[in-house]
Design a protein around this motif. Structure first.
Motif, short mmCIF file in Angstrom:
data_model
loop_
_atom_site.label_atom_id
_atom_site.label_comp_id
_atom_site.label_asym_id
_atom_site.label_seq_id
_atom_site.Cartn_x
_atom_site.Cartn_y
_atom_site.Cartn_z
N VAL A 32 34.85 30.15 35.40
CA VAL A 32 35.99 30.36 36.29
C VAL A 32 37.19 29.62 35.71
O VAL A 32 37.12 28.41 35.43
N GLU B 73 41.79 29.40 35.57
CA GLU B 73 42.97 29.60 36.42
C GLU B 73 43.35 31.07 36.49
O GLU B 73 43.85 31.55 37.51
N CYS C 176 41.46 33.49 36.82
CA CYS C 176 40.63 34.15 37.83
C CYS C 176 41.24 34.07 39.23
O CYS C 176 40.83 34.81 40.13
N LEU C 177 42.19 33.18 39.41
CA LEU C 177 42.78 32.97 40.73
C LEU C 177 43.97 33.87 41.00
O LEU C 177 44.50 33.89 42.10
N GLU D 272 46.19 37.49 41.37
CA GLU D 272 45.95 38.67 42.20
C GLU D 272 46.20 39.97 41.44
O GLU D 272 46.86 39.99 40.41
N GLY E 270 39.45 38.02 38.27
CA GLY E 270 38.97 37.13 39.32
C GLY E 270 37.90 37.77 40.18
O GLY E 270 36.87 37.15 40.48
N LEU F 80 34.13 36.45 40.34
CA LEU F 80 33.60 36.02 41.64
C LEU F 80 32.27 36.72 41.95
O LEU F 80 31.32 36.10 42.43
N SER G 201 42.48 42.55 44.57
CA SER G 201 42.19 41.28 45.23
C SER G 201 43.30 40.88 46.20
O SER G 201 43.05 40.10 47.13
N ASN H 258 41.73 36.13 45.71
CA ASN H 258 40.79 35.49 44.78
C ASN H 258 40.76 33.97 44.96
O ASN H 258 39.69 33.36 45.01
N ARG H 259 41.94 33.36 45.04
CA ARG H 259 41.99 31.91 45.16
C ARG H 259 41.26 31.42 46.43
O ARG H 259 40.37 30.55 46.34
N PHE I 122 37.37 31.91 46.09
CA PHE I 122 36.74 30.91 45.24
C PHE I 122 36.71 29.54 45.93
O PHE I 122 35.70 28.84 45.93
N MET I 123 37.85 29.15 46.50
CA MET I 123 37.93 27.85 47.17
C MET I 123 36.98 27.78 48.37
O MET I 123 36.32 26.78 48.61
#
Length: 424
Positions: free
Chosen positions: A54, A56, A58-59, A61, A71, A75, A276, A280-281, A284-285
């Motif tokens: 993973v 950055e 990947c976060l 959109e 992302g 995921l 997404s 995505n962010r 993941f978070m």
């Protein structure tokens, strides 16, 4: 202001605070068990994220068709590794747990097939999906049937009746891990694994799906790790950690996930599209924080059970019993108590605490339902919430809490509201 005095700002009497703190003092051993599982699951999530690299990027959109969404694809690989499956479908386009179940079942059944439950009737909204109440667009309208076998009186699987009653054309077997609006126990991963082994001998070609809602990260294993072909859940429950704003997941064999993806989007398109849209962010978070938030919810549930047992109420499960979901049931016996209990939960919320919930009609339910949920994300049941149908035995189904401090306050508020109404 003294530490103890802060509870007075919420209208909590000294009597109620001392009752709850007395209960809390007896729970150190149970809390330690929850924290051990939390640590294991937190490392498990971290390992899956590191393994799948993973970054950055990947976060970020995507919009429109969402082709080549790094992302989203990463995921889904994380979810597959985390839950020990071949493939995963994790999308913001799945709007709730019931939607995820509907996609999974409809994608993996065909006209003439039977869906079978070895654990009694499923949750109310899934009954609607299956066509048990005449809803438009149900699986029944598409020629998919449904049957079930009741559990034994103690809430365990009735293996002899399952052997006799499982349909010849059972194509998909649905196991609901959590209790729904019933007083049966939730099922441990170990007991689900034993049932799956039994069912695979009876119907080796049937797909076995587990509704895992409310169960993720409660134990150190998941049903997908003990033989389930497919497992389904919601991101506004445990695995979203109170951060994911929407979404659901379907994990399992490549065939099961591919079939579900074709139903979610369109045949021939499947997993290839689905933007997404900035989710995505938080997805993941939310997954990263999921074990920690689930542990906080479990501690709050254990405390609630202990306090209400001290007050003489029936609780399911008991405070010291093994848990396999985050739901805590308290049998309140009257509509007035159920209403005040939910109002107490609402008053402990960060959002909409100024409102008092009222019973109302809800889509998919056969009676009025009262729901307390002062949430940052609408309907998020990993956030502090409680609900219950206005029917016998007038039980409250309590779940969630993003941190233990809020859960502890909620327990106090429910007791205070009942005392203020002269209901205990």
């Amino acid at each position: 202001m003294k530490f103890a005095d802060i509870y007075g700002e919420f209208g909590i009497s000294k009597e109620v605070r001392e009752l709850v703190e007395k209960a809390e003092a007896s729970l150190k051993g149970k809390f330690a068990e929850i924290e051990a599982a939390e640590e294991y699951n937190q490392l498990k999530v971290l390992h899956a994220m590191q393994k799948n690299k993973v970054t950055e990027a990947c976060l970020l959109e995507t919009t429109g068709y969402g082709y080549n969404d790094l992302g989203r694809e990463t995921l889904e690989n994380v979810y597959a590794d985390l839950f020990g499956t071949e493939d995963a479908l994790v999308r913001s386009q799945i709007v709730c747990g019931t939607h995820a179940l509907a996609v999974a079942i409809s994608g993996n059944t065909r006209p003439g097939d039977m869906v079978y439950s070895p654990c009694g009737l499923p949750y109310d909204t899934l009954q609607t999906v299956l066509g048990l109440n005449g809803a438009k667009g149900s699986l029944k309208e598409y020629g998919v049937g449904f049957s079930y076998t009741e559990l034994l009186p103690d809430g365990s699987f009735d293996y002899e009746r399952i052997r006799k009653e499982i349909p010849e054309n059972a194509a998909l077997i649905e196991i609901q891990r959590s209790r729904g609006y019933s007083l049966r126990p939730s099922f441990s991963v170990e007991s689900i694994g034993e049932l799956i082994g039994f069912l695979k001998k009876l119907k080796p070609n049937a797909k076995i799906m587990v509704d895992n809602c409310y169960g993720e990260f409660v134990e150190t294993k998941e049903p997908s790790e003990v033989g389930a072909d497919m497992m389904v859940g919601s991101l506004i429950k445990n695995p979203g950690g109170g951060i994911a704003p929407v979404g659901g997941y379907i994990v399992g064999t490549e065939e099961c996930v591919e079939n579900a993806a074709a139903r979610l989007t369109a045949p021939g398109i499947g997993k290839e599209i689905g933007p997404s849209l900035g989710n995505n962010r938080p997805m993941f978070m939310g997954l990263y924080h999921g074990p920690q938030v689930t542990a906080a919810a479990l501690k709050g549930a254990v405390l609630l059970a202990k306090v209400y047992e001290m007050l003489g109420f029936d609780t399911f499960p008991k405070f010291g019993e093994k848990r396999s979901d985050i739901v805590q049931t308290v049998v309140l016996k009257t509509p007035e108590r159920l209403t005040e209990f939910c109002r107490g939960v609402q008053s402990a919320s960060p959002v909409d605490a100024c409102y008092a919930p009222e019973p109302n009609a809800m889509p998919g339910y056969d009676c009025e339902v009262i729901m307390a949920a002062g949430c940052f994300t609408s309907g998020s049941s990993i956030e502090l919430s409680a609900d219950g149908p206005l029917r016998e035995p007038y039980a409250a189904y309590y779940q969630g809490g993003l941190n233990y401090a809020q859960g502890k306050l909620a327990v106090m508020e429910t007791v205070q509201f009942l005392k203020n109404g002269s209901l205990i």
